[in-house]
Scaffold this active site. Structure first.
Site, PDB file in Angstrom:
ATOM      1  N   LEU C 229      45.761  27.909 -54.332  1.00  0.00           N
ATOM      2  CA  LEU C 229      44.840  28.381 -55.378  1.00  0.00           C
ATOM      3  C   LEU C 229      45.186  29.795 -55.842  1.00  0.00           C
ATOM      4  CD1 LEU C 229      42.329  27.760 -57.105  1.00  0.00           C
ATOM      5  CD2 LEU C 229      40.906  28.507 -55.229  1.00  0.00           C
ATOM      6  N   ASP C 230      45.891  30.549 -54.990  1.00  0.00           N
ATOM      7  CA  ASP C 230      46.272  31.906 -55.379  1.00  0.00           C
ATOM      8  C   ASP C 230      47.374  31.930 -56.429  1.00  0.00           C
ATOM      9  OD1 ASP C 230      44.558  33.552 -53.921  1.00  0.00           O
ATOM     10  OD2 ASP C 230      45.676  33.172 -52.087  1.00  0.00           O
ATOM     11  N   GLN C 231      48.023  30.800 -56.633  1.00  0.00           N
ATOM     12  CA  GLN C 231      49.185  30.794 -57.531  1.00  0.00           C
ATOM     13  C   GLN C 231      49.074  29.765 -58.643  1.00  0.00           C
ATOM     14  OE1 GLN C 231      51.656  32.917 -57.709  1.00  0.00           O
ATOM     15  NE2 GLN C 231      50.737  34.125 -56.075  1.00  0.00           N
TER      16      GLN C 231
END
Lengths: 286, 286, 286, 286
Positions: C229-231
């Site tokens: 989800l961070d990318q």
């Protein structure tokens, strides 16, 4: 919005020294717990506006007694006032034509109890949404409007609204202009969503007008219905950015997203007794 | 905005098959490196708009030769066109009255080279900002405007603009209405910031009108100046939310923040040749 | 969005001189009428992106032949490319849990053909919306997800998606995290709406986190689903203002309005082939 | 903002029945005319916040006496409280580095009395704006900061702030991190503008981080300075839309426009005693 039952006092009166003290003094005297309170002084007109939420079970009496006891305070201050009970659901009659976006949006909010209201019926000049509305367990009335039957049709709308003891009428892109008589019968009770940023583009086909004018933002306006669209009390407005590639049809599509959001916000303010009408303007205690 | 020197071709012409291919084919033939390109077909009017940035040192010729060689392509397509050179700074004459916000904002952007322009002079009908402008090393001309001397005053403004070879005139809250003759002399070259969300509140004191009307958002509009404010080509607009406690004076204050921002955005679009006027509308290739 | 049938070419390739000329030259050679075109050069990575709509009946051949003839052009430019046909409706499978707002919103847009798509089925880990979905004539599949059956449940989701020949999967507030395998199987085909303004508040209960942090705006993010989800490649975002009286529950309610709007905008960009993924970023040709 | 002289009482205390009644009762007893009043109950923490403006000449006593008489009321309610006098201009010390936008913006607002404050001096770690500041008749102090002299430099900043009897320190894009000691010395008195939408991009070069992450909006945050940027009380935030063509340099440029606006709004709230700090959050009575 609070979970506990509460009473909402809304009032306006001529401004003078000590209004808040008198009203909140009365509440404190009875151990009333204030959940939320808002005050506004209109310097130009010298009028004072207020809205106070009091936790119901903090008071030693019921609503009727609250009203009885508050009356002398209100009269001394020459107030227009009302007290609503959060436990009594508002009865909202929805009028719609053939566009779906506001209707779906309102029913979604009603279905999930985000809008904790009764919808005793939906009225339409078309039968497009009969099945959809009835699937939700809400009565649907098809009241056609033609150039010849207008008086009769609006009389039927009024009869239905009275029959179900409606509090509020919401024109959710209802593409008919209500009669002045109907407007006058329910001042501050009929909410409409107009598909322009008033006072721009008052006439027909506002998105087409916006296209021709070359504006860079289009808007929507939620307002109380009165006979004169140029003077309606505006409850809420918003805009969305458009761009040179956008056709009038694209604007209609973009517009739907702000129309339904602005209508829903305005309706919520109204239902929570946050809107006080002041001539052709409104005080909205958000 | 690119760092390398580039040429900006802007053009419009009747729509037909193969316009992009012909124009970009010409550029590619000369090994032109396209940095940025934008195209727009107006379906209603059948007109085609474009803007292309070509890296200067990718071409085997200079600007004059670029123009000469491109002319036959443009003529075959019946184009209105121009080519600008990023190395030639635009010469922007600023007109101001007594309000400071747009002037400070423009000089801040100029001082830091965010706006990489020449400001050959500032003209004002008051001498309020003489010291401030001159401190920045910019000549300041006080050209008073009275009911009696208007023709003469605008002739002086025009003379100064010509004298300094101005490209663009910016009315940075210049509180005088230019003469139709002056407007007509520089179509698409005079930018104004109007303190309302046009077409609302065209007349005087728009914030006061907005207050009386009870709108929930106020706006500002950057537009090219023409004789008729109802038909000006709008370059940029924006709005800001206001609320019932806000007086007309508060609105004036809020309005300043969008006026200066909207003017600065519109001016940048103009200076970067991103704006193509199309009747009373604009195509803005942001 | 155009009414006539058209083909949409989307492509990216290493940047070089003459890309637009070659591609539009090919189209013009066959008398292709360009309705809309957008180009973008990523200076940092030296990669070029484009999207071109060509009117179908302006070309002397059908889609298959278009692809065959375009292939050599694309190969010479080392392009990643695809061509879509506006006459072929995209098949969108909607996944939902117990929250209604995105589902109602999507079905309203589908019902009115604002979104001109097929919804071959709705899949949910709850049966809350079975009746509502089926009333619309859309098959509903209840696929419960428990800590123990995840692999099996996602296999079933994938089987259903394949069975109905889905193009796009939309997680319309589907409150389960898809397996990395499922994410990897459909890169750029699964759209999610996350209820925060990424990269803020990645974890659970983002509105509660926002409340505790005291932010003044909350947001929503539409993105392609990947394992991290961070990318994720972000397609669209928006925010809404909140205020100190707003509880986490109020934020959830405000958030719904931007979640559904941001999801609908992101989905439209995706369906109209306006989104090109570029690593963890997107180019969105609006 | 009112024209007449007024006193502003701000206070917070544990929530209980009758707070408003007691406070406004005290004011009414002395014939105090309330111009504006705002109240907020934090349900989670059981704490009550208020801000009341009383017309100065409606009271039969001066400020010192007001404070003396109010003290017993405040003590009975266990209040944190203060009373400000609109006739006493706040003394705001501005710290700046090499970027111009916030400084020009603040001086424009000060010059026109939109911000009706004293600026007893500007302090900078560079001498870039010495001439500009001094032209305005404001003393300028160049206090260089190097890795070796930090303690000494901040001691000098503190000495200057004390010397001019500053009320508020504004970091107007001051690109140095104040020492924890300096932060601790003036809690709720130092305002900073951070160039990201906190809590996103806390570290260095937030616009560059935003570019790499591919977000669709960038933001700015005005906050009180404390030792830990992750926990600062946020006063105001806003965002602006960016797009795939925007480079980090474009974002820096866009960002300036929201930085200066957000800082000016936050500063105004602070100067008008509209901000009450509550742990790592703020109540802002706009």
């Amino acid at each position: 919005m609070h979970r506990e039952r509460f009473y909402t006092l809304t009032a306006s009166c001529p401004d003078q020294v000590g209004i808040i003290a008198q009203v909140t003094g009365f509440i404190a005297e009875h151990q009333g717990w204030v959940l939320e309170s808002s005050f506004h002084a209109d310097d130009v007109d010298g009028r004072y506006f207020m809205r106070i939420e009091v936790k119901a079970d903090s008071l030693p009496f019921m609503l009727a007694e609250f009203r009885t006891r508050f009356r002398p305070v209100a009269e001394a201050l020459r107030m227009d006032w009302r007290i609503a009970d959060s436990a009594v659901k508002k009865r909202v009659v929805v009028l719609v034509s053939k566009q779906e976006h506001c209707l779906y949006d309102l029913l979604a909010r009603w279905q999930s109890k985000e809008l904790d209201i009764e919808i005793p019926c939906v009225i339409s000049n078309h039968d497009t949404f009969k099945g959809f509305v009835e699937w939700h367990g809400i009565p649907f009335h098809h009241v056609p409007v033609t150039p010849d039957n207008k008086a009769q049709a609006y009389a039927e709308v009024q009869r239905l609204f009275e029959e179900v003891r409606g509090d509020t009428m919401v024109l959710a892109r209802y593409m008919q202009i209500l009669s002045p008589a109907l407007c006058a019968a329910y001042p501050g009770q009929i909410l409409n969503i107009h598909h322009s940023f008033l006072p721009s583009f008052v006439g027909a086909k506002p998105y087409h007008q916006a296209y021709l004018r070359g504006v860079k933002l289009i808007g929507a306006t939620c307002h109380y219905v009165t006979a004169d669209l140029d003077q309606v009390p505006i409850v809420e407005q918003d805009v969305i950015r458009i761009d040179h590639p956008d056709s009038p049809e694209d604007m209609v599509r973009y517009g739907k997203d702000i129309e339904k959001t602005v209508l829903a916000r305005g309706l919520r303010y109204h239902l929570e007794d946050r809107v006080l009408v002041h001539g052709n303007k409104t005080v909205v205690f958000r």
